[in-house]
Design a protein around this motif. Structure first.
Motif, mmCIF file in Angstrom:
data_model
loop_
_atom_site.group_PDB
_atom_site.id
_atom_site.type_symbol
_atom_site.label_atom_id
_atom_site.label_comp_id
_atom_site.label_asym_id
_atom_site.label_seq_id
_atom_site.Cartn_x
_atom_site.Cartn_y
_atom_site.Cartn_z
ATOM 1 N N GLY A 14 48.183 -5.236 81.466
ATOM 2 C CA GLY A 14 48.566 -6.403 82.091
ATOM 3 C C GLY A 14 48.224 -6.392 83.629
ATOM 4 O O GLY A 14 47.407 -7.198 84.167
ATOM 5 N N GLY A 15 48.288 -5.104 84.283
ATOM 6 C CA GLY A 15 47.853 -5.116 85.781
ATOM 7 C C GLY A 15 46.376 -5.160 85.684
ATOM 8 O O GLY A 15 46.099 -5.903 87.047
ATOM 9 N N LEU A 16 45.527 -4.805 85.217
ATOM 10 C CA LEU A 16 44.068 -5.079 85.245
ATOM 11 C C LEU A 16 43.483 -6.210 84.742
ATOM 12 O O LEU A 16 42.297 -6.325 84.566
ATOM 13 C CB LEU A 16 43.557 -3.637 84.801
ATOM 14 N N ALA A 17 44.512 -6.865 83.921
ATOM 15 C CA ALA A 17 44.074 -8.108 83.167
ATOM 16 C C ALA A 17 42.927 -7.951 82.181
ATOM 17 O O ALA A 17 42.000 -8.413 82.139
ATOM 18 C CB ALA A 17 43.542 -9.320 83.977
ATOM 19 N N LEU A 18 43.447 -6.723 81.301
ATOM 20 C CA LEU A 18 42.445 -6.282 80.407
ATOM 21 C C LEU A 18 42.776 -6.989 79.226
ATOM 22 O O LEU A 18 43.637 -7.645 78.620
ATOM 23 C CB LEU A 18 42.744 -4.807 79.918
#
Length: 132
Positions: A50-54
């Motif tokens: 989520g944090g790295l928008a993977l």
């Protein structure tokens, strides 16, 4: 006072006050990973997803995380990873924090080797650098 972005990245460091605003002035891209709900390796990998928008194709393992952080095709040359609530996570989940920190430090070293910069910044809700 020397700002964190004035120097080369050096391991896990306390985040400066207003890190997003400061990073913008230094042309550093910032992504935030929240450790508030991390309880195991799966939830840890989901926090990075989520944090790295993977995408869902992210392998959710240490090697995949390393690859994502060092890939010049997907990460800017000046990149900061803001680790929110990390000190509390580390104190509760030391056995999970150890391989994570090794992966992050290895990725930071590889980024440096490639002429890139990867800052690993710890931000706590109370902004107390002594908390970690």
């Amino acid at each position: 006072m020397i700002q964190v972005f004035d120097s080369a990245p050096a391991g896990l460091q306390p985040a400066p006050k207003d890190p997003r605003m400061l990073a913008a002035g230094y042309q550093v891209s910032v992504r935030e990973v929240n450790f508030g709900t991390v309880t195991d390796r799966e939830s840890l990998m989901l926090a990075f997803l989520g944090g790295l928008a993977l995408t869902q194709s992210f392998g959710r393992n240490w090697d995949a995380l390393y690859d994502v952080l060092t890939d010049p095709e997907t990460r800017p040359a000046r990149f900061a990873l803001l680790l929110c609530g990390y000190a509390r996570f580390r104190s509760r989940h030391a056995t999970l924090a150890a391989p994570l920190e090794a992966t992050l430090i290895d990725a930071q070293a590889e980024a440096t080797r490639l002429g890139r910069q990867l800052w690993l910044l710890i931000e706590e809700a109370d902004s107390d650098p002594d908390a970690w």
